[in-house]
Design an enzyme around this catalytic site. Structure first.
Site, PDB file in Angstrom:
ATOM      1  N   GLY A  32       0.816  -1.214   0.000  1.00 50.64           N
ATOM      2  CA  GLY A  32       0.000   0.000   0.000  1.00 50.64           C
ATOM      3  C   GLY A  32       0.842   1.253   0.000  1.00 50.64           C
ATOM      4  O   GLY A  32       2.015   1.220  -0.377  1.00 50.64           O
ATOM      5  N   LEU A  34       0.515   3.604  -2.060  1.00 57.97           N
ATOM      6  CA  LEU A  34       0.910   3.545  -3.474  1.00 57.97           C
ATOM      7  C   LEU A  34       1.434   4.892  -3.969  1.00 57.97           C
ATOM      8  O   LEU A  34       0.914   5.944  -3.612  1.00 57.97           O
ATOM      9  CB  LEU A  34      -0.286   3.107  -4.333  1.00 57.97           C
ATOM     10  CG  LEU A  34      -0.890   1.734  -4.006  1.00 57.97           C
ATOM     11  CD1 LEU A  34      -1.977   1.379  -5.011  1.00 57.97           C
ATOM     12  CD2 LEU A  34       0.165   0.634  -3.949  1.00 57.97           C
ATOM     13  N   HIS A  38       4.684   2.261  -7.845  1.00 58.93           N
ATOM     14  CA  HIS A  38       3.662   1.211  -7.951  1.00 58.93           C
ATOM     15  C   HIS A  38       2.831   1.398  -9.220  1.00 58.93           C
ATOM     16  O   HIS A  38       2.461   0.426  -9.873  1.00 58.93           O
ATOM     17  CB  HIS A  38       2.718   1.261  -6.745  1.00 58.93           C
ATOM     18  CG  HIS A  38       3.380   1.011  -5.423  1.00 58.93           C
ATOM     19  ND1 HIS A  38       3.520   1.985  -4.467  1.00 58.93           N
ATOM     20  CD2 HIS A  38       3.935  -0.108  -4.907  1.00 58.93           C
ATOM     21  CE1 HIS A  38       4.128   1.470  -3.406  1.00 58.93           C
ATOM     22  NE2 HIS A  38       4.393   0.207  -3.649  1.00 58.93           N
ATOM     23  N   LYS A 151      13.789  -1.047  -7.532  1.00 54.41           N
ATOM     24  CA  LYS A 151      14.351  -0.437  -6.317  1.00 54.41           C
ATOM     25  C   LYS A 151      14.681  -1.515  -5.289  1.00 54.41           C
ATOM     26  O   LYS A 151      15.693  -1.456  -4.613  1.00 54.41           O
ATOM     27  CB  LYS A 151      13.400   0.596  -5.717  1.00 54.41           C
ATOM     28  CG  LYS A 151      14.053   1.302  -4.520  1.00 54.41           C
ATOM     29  CD  LYS A 151      13.191   2.389  -3.959  1.00 54.41           C
ATOM     30  CE  LYS A 151      11.978   1.849  -3.280  1.00 54.41           C
ATOM     31  NZ  LYS A 151      12.265   1.022  -2.089  1.00 54.41           N
ATOM     32  N   SER A 188       7.563   4.347  -0.444  1.00 53.24           N
ATOM     33  CA  SER A 188       6.527   4.688   0.537  1.00 53.24           C
ATOM     34  C   SER A 188       7.161   5.322   1.764  1.00 53.24           C
ATOM     35  O   SER A 188       6.518   6.063   2.497  1.00 53.24           O
ATOM     36  CB  SER A 188       5.763   3.427   0.954  1.00 53.24           C
ATOM     37  OG  SER A 188       5.215   2.820  -0.202  1.00 53.24           O
ATOM     38  N   ARG A 189       8.449   5.030   1.994  1.00 50.72           N
ATOM     39  CA  ARG A 189       9.108   5.567   3.195  1.00 50.72           C
ATOM     40  C   ARG A 189       9.565   7.019   3.005  1.00 50.72           C
ATOM     41  O   ARG A 189       9.938   7.658   3.984  1.00 50.72           O
ATOM     42  CB  ARG A 189      10.295   4.680   3.588  1.00 50.72           C
ATOM     43  CG  ARG A 189       9.831   3.318   4.108  1.00 50.72           C
ATOM     44  CD  ARG A 189      10.957   2.479   4.668  1.00 50.72           C
ATOM     45  NE  ARG A 189      10.462   1.329   5.390  1.00 50.72           N
ATOM     46  CZ  ARG A 189      10.375   0.085   4.895  1.00 50.72           C
ATOM     47  NH1 ARG A 189      10.759  -0.161   3.667  1.00 50.72           N
ATOM     48  NH2 ARG A 189       9.907  -0.895   5.639  1.00 50.72           N
TER      49      ARG A 189
END
Ligand code: PAF
Length: 284
Positions: A32, A34, A38, A151, A188-189
């Site tokens: 998730g 996203l 993604h 990645k 996402s981080r």
């Protein structure tokens, strides 16, 4: 229309029906939150398959003690919205208790040197969690092809090994890294980064760019490339976890660049751990 499926049994039933009807299933496994990275996986899958399934599941078993499982961003409504816009057919968003019932005692562990390097060293147990959840997701979703981002290149290799070793009848596709305008790899981080930390975070990309340019200019000594990457990252105030010059198939460290290489780095920027890599084909 995008359907959100909560239960493994229901997803499994749907996948069985899709297969019976002769549809090809493309699968994008995610946790998730996203982002454009993604989206590029989703677009490949939508373009190449009759049906696309995106899973959204923050997998507890791939986080170590003290890692960011609790604070990992959970944005299901936004994720579903993106999937709707991209023409995804099914979002599979199970709950941890349904993926890991108390009765479960089976784990999938990819052995060998692939997992004993790079992220496998700094995150013990991480790839066991990834391999276990991927095996479960592949059995539930029954994809023809699953799409993974470059990645997480080591993860891609580990999942490819899993699929080959356990005879999953499917393909694993690798999709290039998507970057912000300034070069920062989408992750996402990244949303954990404080405004002042972004400059430090960019040092991973700068380190890789400098090392790649050196390789393309004829540098073959891996220790010189490692020193270059380390100094770029450390001088930007980030804490280097690892830098490698490695074989892109086995991940073995290279002493000399004598063919295609993986340049990969991981570093802490404040309390955020970031990774990035380039695949480089030097001039012969
Ligand atoms: O790359 C990720 O987001 C995760 O590791 C994956 C493949 C979805 C497994 O939980």
């Amino acid at each position: 229309m995008t359907d959100v499926i909560r239960y493994p049994a229901e997803m499994s039933r749907i996948a069985g029906e899709l297969r019976l009807r002769g549809n090809t299933i493309g699968f994008v496994p995610t946790m998730g939150a996203l982002h454009e990275g993604h989206v590029s996986l989703i677009r490949r899958s939508v373009a190449e398959n009759d049906v696309t399934v995106v899973s959204v599941f923050v997998n507890p078993t791939q986080f170590g003690p003290g890692e960011d499982y609790e604070r990992y961003p959970r944005t299901l409504d936004d994720d579903v919205e993106i999937c709707v816009q991209e023409g995804v057919d099914f979002v599979f968003a199970p709950q941890p208790d349904d993926m890991y019932p108390r009765s479960m005692t089976t784990w999938v562990e990819v052995g060998g040197d692939l997992v004993n390097r790079m992220c496998g060293l700094s995150r013990p147990g991480h790839f066991r969690g990834v391999a276990t959840v991927c095996a479960k997701l592949f059995n539930i979703v029954r994809p023809h092809t699953a799409y993974f981002g470059q990645k997480d290149y080591q993860q891609y290799l580990v999942v490819r090994r899993l699929v080959e070793d356990l005879n999953f009848p499917m393909e694993i596709a690798l999709v290039p890294v998507v970057r912000e305008k300034d070069g920062l790899a989408r992750s996402s981080r990244n949303r954990y980064l404080r405004p002042g930390e972004r400059e430090s975070a960019l040092s991973l990309y700068r380190a890789l760019t400098k090392a790649r340019d050196a390789v393309l200019a004829g540098e073959t000594d891996a220790s010189a490339l490692l020193a270059l990457m380390a100094s770029e990252i450390e001088s930007a105030g980030a804490e280097l976890d690892y830098a490698v010059v490695a074989d892109p198939v086995t991940l073995e460290d290279k002493e000399r660049v004598d063919g295609p290489v993986l340049l990969a780095v991981a570093a802490w920027v404040g309390d955020v751990r970031l990774i990035d890599n380039f695949l480089v084909d030097p001039p012969q």
